[in-house]
Design an enzyme around this catalytic site. Structure first.
Site, PDB file in Angstrom:
ATOM      1  N   CYS A   2       8.425  -4.154   0.717  1.00 19.86           N
ATOM      2  CA  CYS A   2       9.715  -3.897   0.093  1.00 19.86           C
ATOM      3  C   CYS A   2       9.701  -4.484  -1.317  1.00 19.86           C
ATOM      4  CB  CYS A   2      10.822  -4.550   0.893  1.00 19.86           C
ATOM      5  SG  CYS A   2      10.781  -4.082   2.630  1.00 19.86           S
ATOM      6  N   ARG A  27       7.258   0.343  -3.916  1.00 21.94           N
ATOM      7  CA  ARG A  27       6.958  -0.583  -2.818  1.00 21.94           C
ATOM      8  C   ARG A  27       7.618  -0.154  -1.511  1.00 21.94           C
ATOM      9  NH1 ARG A  27       4.831  -5.316  -4.923  1.00 21.94           N
ATOM     10  NH2 ARG A  27       5.135  -6.332  -2.928  1.00 21.94           N
ATOM     11  N   TRP A  75      10.997  -0.638   2.813  1.00 23.25           N
ATOM     12  CA  TRP A  75      10.041   0.119   3.635  1.00 23.25           C
ATOM     13  C   TRP A  75      10.213  -0.456   5.032  1.00 23.25           C
ATOM     14  CZ3 TRP A  75       5.792  -0.716   6.804  1.00 23.25           C
ATOM     15  CH2 TRP A  75       4.976   0.402   7.057  1.00 23.25           C
ATOM     16  N   ASN A 101      11.286  -9.526   1.854  1.00 26.08           N
ATOM     17  CA  ASN A 101      10.078  -8.718   1.998  1.00 26.08           C
ATOM     18  C   ASN A 101       9.126  -9.496   2.886  1.00 26.08           C
ATOM     19  OD1 ASN A 101       7.843  -7.046   1.678  1.00 26.08           O
ATOM     20  ND2 ASN A 101       7.251  -8.000  -0.266  1.00 26.08           N
ATOM     21  N   GLY A 102       8.680  -8.877   3.976  1.00 32.13           N
ATOM     22  CA  GLY A 102       7.781  -9.572   4.904  1.00 32.13           C
ATOM     23  C   GLY A 102       8.276  -9.387   6.324  1.00 32.13           C
ATOM     24  N   GLU A 486     -12.646   9.558   0.038  1.00 36.60           N
ATOM     25  CA  GLU A 486     -11.530   9.278  -0.872  1.00 36.60           C
ATOM     26  C   GLU A 486     -10.827  10.576  -1.287  1.00 36.60           C
ATOM     27  OE1 GLU A 486      -9.675   7.071  -1.825  1.00 36.60           O
ATOM     28  OE2 GLU A 486      -8.930   7.560  -3.806  1.00 36.60           O
ATOM     29  N   LYS A 490      -6.947  11.209  -0.611  1.00 35.08           N
ATOM     30  CA  LYS A 490      -6.003  11.515  -1.699  1.00 35.08           C
ATOM     31  C   LYS A 490      -5.226  12.770  -1.352  1.00 35.08           C
ATOM     32  CE  LYS A 490      -5.902   8.824  -3.303  1.00 35.08           C
ATOM     33  NZ  LYS A 490      -6.164   7.428  -3.429  1.00 35.08           N
ATOM     34  N   GLU A 493      -2.734  12.203   1.665  1.00 37.62           N
ATOM     35  CA  GLU A 493      -1.588  11.301   1.475  1.00 37.62           C
ATOM     36  C   GLU A 493      -0.538  11.865   0.520  1.00 37.62           C
ATOM     37  OE1 GLU A 493      -3.774   7.910  -1.319  1.00 37.62           O
ATOM     38  OE2 GLU A 493      -2.312   7.267   0.127  1.00 37.62           O
ATOM     39  N   HIS A 509     -22.661  17.671  13.698  1.00 37.34           N
ATOM     40  CA  HIS A 509     -22.416  16.912  14.934  1.00 37.34           C
ATOM     41  C   HIS A 509     -20.971  17.013  15.401  1.00 37.34           C
ATOM     42  CE1 HIS A 509     -26.439  15.303  14.712  1.00 37.34           C
ATOM     43  NE2 HIS A 509     -26.232  14.966  13.447  1.00 37.34           N
ATOM     44  N   LYS A 610       3.257   1.255  -1.541  1.00 38.53           N
ATOM     45  CA  LYS A 610       2.119   0.919  -2.393  1.00 38.53           C
ATOM     46  C   LYS A 610       1.342  -0.274  -1.869  1.00 38.53           C
ATOM     47  CE  LYS A 610      -0.397   1.321  -6.058  1.00 38.53           C
ATOM     48  NZ  LYS A 610      -1.358   2.428  -6.035  1.00 38.53           N
TER      49      LYS A 610
HETATM   50  O1  M6R Z   1      -3.715  -2.856  -2.649  1.00 35.93           O
HETATM   51  P1  M6R Z   1      -4.927  -2.476  -1.857  1.00 35.93           P
HETATM   52  O2  M6R Z   1      -6.016  -1.914  -2.684  1.00 35.93           O
HETATM   53  O3  M6R Z   1      -5.425  -3.594  -0.982  1.00 35.93           O
HETATM   54  O4  M6R Z   1      -4.423  -1.332  -0.881  1.00 35.93           O
HETATM   55  C1  M6R Z   1      -5.243  -0.824   0.128  1.00 35.93           C
HETATM   56  C2  M6R Z   1      -4.684   0.484   0.657  1.00 35.93           C
HETATM   57  O5  M6R Z   1      -3.428   0.289   1.226  1.00 35.93           O
HETATM   58  C3  M6R Z   1      -4.561   1.546  -0.443  1.00 35.93           C
HETATM   59  O6  M6R Z   1      -5.780   1.755  -1.083  1.00 35.93           O
HETATM   60  C4  M6R Z   1      -4.060   2.871   0.142  1.00 35.93           C
HETATM   61  O7  M6R Z   1      -5.036   3.420   0.962  1.00 35.93           O
HETATM   62  C5  M6R Z   1      -3.653   3.826  -0.987  1.00 35.93           C
HETATM   63  N1  M6R Z   1      -2.429   4.472  -0.665  1.00 35.93           N
HETATM   64  C6  M6R Z   1      -4.667   4.841  -1.293  1.00 35.93           C
HETATM   65  O8  M6R Z   1      -4.262   5.775  -2.231  1.00 35.93           O
END
Ligand code: M6R
Length: 615
Positions: A2, A27, A75, A101-102, A486, A490, A493, A509, A610
């Site tokens: 958050c 966030r 969040w 937050n937490g 990756e 991308k 997500e 496989h 994020k």
């Molecule tokens: O802040 P971080 O790099 O530790 O975050 C790790 C993942 O949460 C982050 O890379 C996530 O997979 C992203 N949404 C990817 O785009």
């Protein structure tokens, strides 16, 4: 996950809170709320489910104003997104408001104790126990509000960053931190709190990064920080070097698109910081630890999550190849639960954009307990990871606001390249000439990325052919296998199109069963000549034989795959080890335009946040 902001001073807090929340919305964005102490003595609380704009509309319709306030963008962890569960949360009397937050892990036990004493809870959240606990302690009498906060937090277990205001104390804002990020913005006659520096960039140029177990009392005239046991702390005030523009879209339609386009500059900055004029690598602050560890370490262990984990997989290949040292990677969330067995002298490398990812932090703590030295590759100065590492390589990518990581990822790849070269030199696995060749090629990467960006219109046109598909498969080998993963991440997500990344050799496989004339298969086919290239072409043939629709990322000038692939995306050719830095940019743009065509909210994908500060 958050976002928190707070203000105390002579101005109206409301626009400042909204400005800060806008910059923190990445966030979490399932609800938002503010608490403002008004001049008439009332504590106005306004919350709305959904995006921050809903709260803004509510504030336009029912204006509130006052010089003390806290704000929150959520969040959800405990309790669905609803007005009741949105922050701020109040005590029973409505005099104490808290944003958090937490996760307060022992909230059920605390709540039961408080209910037994007559407290009535309104929400399903863990947070609500905090104002009630403070209320209960104050009821006993004889304690100041600050003492009551400290006492309440001594009985809370878990992670928190908190902003707290009292209706009856119009000139004091309280803040506390344990495991979740929180900064104090130190102003002239006014003070701020925020989860992250960008939230208050326009407003202050000095900050305090609170440490775990610290409580801050902010008054317009100044800030006092103490520990939970009441002993005073001596906070270090740091200058803010970031420019406000760094947290703005700069004319781009989204932060993600801006951040994709920033990559050449970001990588140039990193190179300028770490490659000397003679072409040798200098890792600055991390040098001493690497020098001590280079010969000593028997193994390297890379810990990270999500996109950062794919950077780690790439780093592993480079470290084994250039530094000739065994290397393994693990997900933070797996490492901590798998009863790892590590050689005595293991060097850990933690990778994280935010430096606040709970699983990465937990795995780093475990690695340290097991005797590892930890080097972190991290983007956020002052983050928890940096403080808990023995040395750091800052990626210096600037604030990354789009939830989908782009520039932070390529900066992580570049950081691994620099680190692997340095380790290689220290271990004698690379000679001076090879180091110079590699850094010279690294210096060309920003221009290569510019050339990929120049092809944006072509990549957009290709994505338009596939955006309606339900699934997509991404294939790569060796250095480009993490890039296939990756690229698929991308895509899924931000566009919500199901996408799988696979090692091309693994396709037969299992995932080959998916292939038909409806499935786009994105294949990473650069460079033109290396020992896995022929294998990759064989995999393309296997896709073709099953009528899959191939989109091939190829080297500029390579015409050999045109007959095989429905579409090709040419990119500048570099050595195989560095090709991921170039190829991934094509996949970022492909995912971006796919998501745009599908009408997705690209900077704020559903359900994501994020920085993942919960396990
Ligand atoms: O802040 P971080 O790099 O530790 O975050 C790790 C993942 O949460 C982050 O890379 C996530 O997979 C992203 N949404 C990817 O785009």
């Amino acid at each position: 996950m958050c976002g928190i902001v707070g203000y105390v001073g002579p101005k109206n807090a409301v626009p400042l809170l909204i400005e800060g929340l806008k910059r923190l919305e990445y966030r979490g964005y399932d609800s938002a709320g503010v608490a403002v102490r008004q001049a008439d003595g009332a504590l106005a609380i306004l919350k709305r489910v959904g995006r921050l704009s809903n709260l803004e509309e509510a504030l336009d319709a029912t204006p509130v104003a006052g010089g003390l306030g806290i704000g929150h963008t959520r969040w959800a962890t405990h309790g669905e997104p609803s007005e009741i569960n949105s922050h701020p949360h109040l005590d029973g009397s409505g005099r104490i408001a808290v944003v958090h937050n937490g996760i307060i892990e022992n909230y059920l036990a605390l709540r039961a104790e408080l209910e037994a004493k007559g407290h009535v809870f309104r929400s399903q959240t863990d947070t609500e126990v905090i104002p009630h606990l403070i209320e209960e302690i104050l009821k006993g009498g004889g304690k100041s509000r600050l003492e009551a906060i400290r006492e309440a937090l001594r009985s809370a277990r878990g992670a928190y960053a908190l902003g707290i205001v009292f209706r009856d104390e119009p000139d004091a804002l309280y803040a506390a931190r344990c495991g979740s990020p929180l900064i104090v913005g130190v102003g002239d006659g006014e003070q701020f709190i925020a989860s992250d520096v960008p939230a208050i960039l326009n407003r202050v140029n000095k900050v305090i990064y609170l440490n775990d177990g610290e409580v801050a009392e902010l008054r317009p005239a100044g800030v006092a920080v103490s520990k939970l046991d009441g002993t005073p702390a001596a906070p270090e005030i740091k200058a803010v070097t970031l420019k406000a523009e760094a947290a703005e879209r700069a004319g781009f339609e989204t932060f993600m698109l801006k951040e994709i386009h920033e990559q050449p500059r970001v990588l140039r900055t990193l190179l300028d910081a770490h490659v000397r004029k003679d072409g040798s690598v200098d890792l600055g602050e991390a040098s001493a630890l690497l020098e001590a560890q280079a010969q000593n370490a028997q193994r390297v262990l890379i810990l990270s999550c999500g996109t950062a984990h794919y950077a780690g997989m790439y780093g592993r290949l480079l470290i084994e190849r250039w530094a000739d040292i065994p290397c393994e990677t693990d997900l933070g969330s797996e490492f901590r639960y798998r009863q790892p067995r590590l050689p005595e002298r293991t060097l850990a490398i933690a990778v994280s954009q935010s430096g606040e990812t709970a699983d990465t932090l937990a795995s780093v703590r475990l690695a340290r307990e097991m005797g590892c030295k930890v080097v972190s590759i991290c983007n956020v100065p002052g983050s928890t990871l940096l403080r808990e590492s023995d040395a750091a390589l800052l990626t210096q990518a600037g604030p990354e606001i789009g939830v989908a990581s782009t520039k932070a990822f390529t900066a992580q790849l570049m950081a691994f390249a620099l680190l692997a070269i340095r380790l290689g030199r220290l271990r004698g696995a690379l000679d001076e000439k090879r180091e110079r060749e590699l850094t010279a090629e690294l210096a060309r990467i920003p221009d290569y990325i510019h050339r990929v960006l120049d092809r944006q219109d072509d990549i957009r046109a290709i994505s338009q052919k596939y955006y309606e598909c339900f699934n997509a498969l991404y294939l790569g080998r060796r250095f480009n296998y993490p890039i296939a993963l990756e690229g698929a991440l991308k895509n899924k997500e931000i566009s919500y199109q199901h996408a799988e990344g696979y090692a091309a050799g693994e396709m037969k496989h299992g995932p080959i069963a998916l292939i038909n004339e409806l499935l786009p298969v994105v294949c990473l086919c650069t460079p033109t000549a290396d020992e896995v290239r022929d294998k990759m072409v064989s995999n393309l043939k296997e896709v073709e034989a099953r009528k899959g629709r191939i989109v091939a990322v190829v080297a500029e000038g390579d015409e050999s795959l045109r007959g095989l692939a429905q579409d090709v995306i040419p990119v500048p050719e570099t050595i195989e080890e560095l090709s991921p830095l170039v190829n991934v940019v094509a996949l970022q743009l492909f995912a971006y335009h796919n998501a745009k065509a599908r009408g997705a909210d690209i900077d704020k994908p559903r359900n994501l946040a994020k920085s993942v500060t919960v396990e």
